[in-house]
Design an enzyme around this catalytic site. Sequence first.
Site, PDB file in Angstrom:
ATOM      1  N   CYS A 116       0.838  -1.205   0.000  1.00  0.00           N
ATOM      2  CA  CYS A 116       0.000   0.000   0.000  1.00  0.00           C
ATOM      3  C   CYS A 116       0.868   1.248   0.000  1.00  0.00           C
ATOM      4  O   CYS A 116       0.461   2.298  -0.484  1.00  0.00           O
ATOM      5  CB  CYS A 116      -0.883   0.015   1.234  1.00  0.00           C
ATOM      6  SG  CYS A 116      -2.021  -1.336   1.251  1.00  0.00           S
ATOM      7  N   ILE A 120       8.439  -3.107  -3.429  1.00  0.00           N
ATOM      8  CA  ILE A 120       9.470  -4.003  -2.915  1.00  0.00           C
ATOM      9  C   ILE A 120      10.258  -4.503  -4.122  1.00  0.00           C
ATOM     10  O   ILE A 120       9.712  -5.194  -4.984  1.00  0.00           O
ATOM     11  CB  ILE A 120       8.838  -5.189  -2.149  1.00  0.00           C
ATOM     12  CG1 ILE A 120       7.846  -4.695  -1.085  1.00  0.00           C
ATOM     13  CG2 ILE A 120       9.903  -6.079  -1.537  1.00  0.00           C
ATOM     14  CD1 ILE A 120       8.454  -3.857   0.022  1.00  0.00           C
ATOM     15  N   ASP A 226       0.289  -5.153  12.855  1.00  0.00           N
ATOM     16  CA  ASP A 226      -0.191  -5.511  11.514  1.00  0.00           C
ATOM     17  C   ASP A 226       0.256  -6.923  11.149  1.00  0.00           C
ATOM     18  O   ASP A 226       0.794  -7.163  10.077  1.00  0.00           O
ATOM     19  CB  ASP A 226       0.323  -4.475  10.501  1.00  0.00           C
ATOM     20  CG  ASP A 226      -0.427  -4.580   9.173  1.00  0.00           C
ATOM     21  OD1 ASP A 226      -1.509  -5.201   9.135  1.00  0.00           O
ATOM     22  OD2 ASP A 226       0.071  -4.029   8.163  1.00  0.00           O
TER      23      ASP A 226
HETATM   24  N1  ATP Z   1      12.646  -8.965   2.010  1.00  0.00           N
HETATM   25  C1  ATP Z   1      11.656  -9.426   1.258  1.00  0.00           C
HETATM   26  N2  ATP Z   1      11.850 -10.512   0.482  1.00  0.00           N
HETATM   27  C2  ATP Z   1      10.854 -10.987  -0.301  1.00  0.00           C
HETATM   28  N3  ATP Z   1       9.625 -10.425  -0.372  1.00  0.00           N
HETATM   29  C3  ATP Z   1       9.379  -9.340   0.371  1.00  0.00           C
HETATM   30  C4  ATP Z   1      10.372  -8.781   1.218  1.00  0.00           C
HETATM   31  N4  ATP Z   1       9.844  -7.719   1.845  1.00  0.00           N
HETATM   32  C5  ATP Z   1       8.583  -7.613   1.422  1.00  0.00           C
HETATM   33  N5  ATP Z   1       8.284  -8.568   0.541  1.00  0.00           N
HETATM   34  C6  ATP Z   1       6.990  -8.755  -0.153  1.00  0.00           C
HETATM   35  O1  ATP Z   1       6.401  -7.492  -0.322  1.00  0.00           O
HETATM   36  C7  ATP Z   1       5.133  -7.430   0.332  1.00  0.00           C
HETATM   37  C8  ATP Z   1       4.907  -6.032   0.867  1.00  0.00           C
HETATM   38  O2  ATP Z   1       5.934  -5.715   1.785  1.00  0.00           O
HETATM   39  P1  ATP Z   1       5.680  -4.737   3.015  1.00  0.00           P
HETATM   40  O3  ATP Z   1       4.595  -5.324   3.868  1.00  0.00           O
HETATM   41  O4  ATP Z   1       6.968  -4.482   3.682  1.00  0.00           O
HETATM   42  O5  ATP Z   1       5.161  -3.449   2.248  1.00  0.00           O
HETATM   43  P2  ATP Z   1       4.035  -2.414   2.728  1.00  0.00           P
HETATM   44  O6  ATP Z   1       3.869  -1.380   1.699  1.00  0.00           O
HETATM   45  O7  ATP Z   1       4.357  -1.982   4.097  1.00  0.00           O
HETATM   46  O8  ATP Z   1       2.781  -3.387   2.720  1.00  0.00           O
HETATM   47  P3  ATP Z   1       1.369  -3.162   3.414  1.00  0.00           P
HETATM   48  O9  ATP Z   1       1.383  -1.851   4.103  1.00  0.00           O
HETATM   49  O10 ATP Z   1       0.447  -3.254   2.256  1.00  0.00           O
HETATM   50  O11 ATP Z   1       1.236  -4.333   4.361  1.00  0.00           O
HETATM   51  C9  ATP Z   1       5.190  -8.517   1.388  1.00  0.00           C
HETATM   52  O12 ATP Z   1       3.891  -8.999   1.696  1.00  0.00           O
HETATM   53  C10 ATP Z   1       6.032  -9.578   0.715  1.00  0.00           C
HETATM   54  O13 ATP Z   1       5.226 -10.368  -0.131  1.00  0.00           O
END
Ligand code: ATP
Length: 460
Positions: A116, A120, A226
Amino acid sequence: MGGGAEQFYVNDELQRQKRSFSFRLRRSIGDGGSTNSRNSNNNSSTCTNNNSLLSPVTSARLEVPSLSVSVSRRSSIYKKPDKDDSGIIHIVPDIELPLMTFSDQYDIEKTLAEGCFARILLAHHRPTNTTVVLKAVHAELATLKDFQKEFHLNYQLSHHRNILSAYNVAFQTKDYYVFAMEHAPFGDLAANLGQHGLHESACKTISEQLSSALGFMHSKNLVHRDLKLENVLVFTPDFSRIKLCDFGTTTKKSLLVHKVKHTWTSCVPPEVLEIVKNERFTCMPASDSWQFGILLYNILTGSPPWHMADWVKDAQYASFMKYEERKTTKIPDNFRRFSPRLMRCFRKYLTHDPEDRCKVTEVTKYMKDRWVECRIATSKSAMLISPNPDQDSCIYLNKREGRLSADENKLKLKRMMSTYGLDNSIDQTVVRRRVIEWLSTCDTNFDSDLESLAALEVAN
Ligand SMILES: Nc1ncnc2c1ncn2[C@@H]1O[C@H](COP(=O)(O)OP(=O)(O)OP(=O)(O)O)[C@@H](O)[C@H]1O
């Protein structure tokens, strides 16, 4: 980083344990700081720090806190938070982020996910020849403070073996705030789950590691807030190494927060669901316990136990709540597959009242118990159980039964009946004699058969 893009830190004490591309852990922590929650425009903790802690070093190395050192040896950084919760981990330093482009040092291989708030990216860090994941947070969706807090907490918590390791590398591009972390080769739990959930033993392995990571955070007075399948990353196909990630909503215990936006309603604890928009509430570890209970159910079955923890709007939650509050002994249909011990455990995690909820590490007491049973053979929900032969399901057991020979089955039945005092030993000679008598009254043409039967009787 200075003119370059990276920031590297040194800690002589830990140098011995560094990994092939590891680096040394910085030790200095500033005084004061501020935290903001990305998802909660509230902001609750207040800290400022004037020290720029990410002092650059000249060699191009990525830094990650060594994972091989036990937490207790981490002296100043990981000292137990004081009773007044003023643990040093809560002080978020102001980090000066150098401006650069990705291509200055990285080859972007692909986008792994679009969260969101962030992209990544799987990337190759050229100077160290290392594969990393870059979390690129949209600068217009998050404040610098939000970013600094997430990066700081992720980095500081990286010491735990079940928490994703962040490198001590952060920078900004025109559109993003970026930090680097290790790559989880098997993605997140959601991608690994499948329709019918995972085998009991895999669920135990996952829950043990996850409860340890969350317990570690709670010991630092931090609440993740979360917890969901997407925030648990998988490092080995048998789940023997999983790691918790995404500390964007992590908050210090007891602070006033807003609801986490953009999460599944099934993950929202009832006390948070009741909060009206823009109202603030006190952040407590009990909300992680709730989410842990939901995640546990989810990995065991492949789906959450209910849509939302609202007993008026959701019949499934209403029936669990009645059971949990001991207003009925009827186990809710969607929980019938579980053993009494696991039901006891679920009751503790999914208690409606957060005050009564167990600690997140409670699950470790249930590791030696059986979790999934064959109790639902006659229930409708039996059909929901995995046809996967590894799954502890009735379907599987029935299939296995089918493979046994008729004699083995008879023997099993006999044994089972005698356990219940229903010994049904039948005198086969008497049976045969009766059959012969009956046949002889039916059809006189049966003589030859009668003879052979009689001969059989003599032989027996
Ligand atoms: N180090 C990693 N290695 C592999 N996949 C990853 C890694 N970090 C994140 N991801 C993938 O990216 C997705 C989103 O990462 P993250 O939750 O850190 O982002 P976000 O923008 O904070 O997500 P949200 O707020 O929607 O939960 C994770 O659900 C995972 O599938």
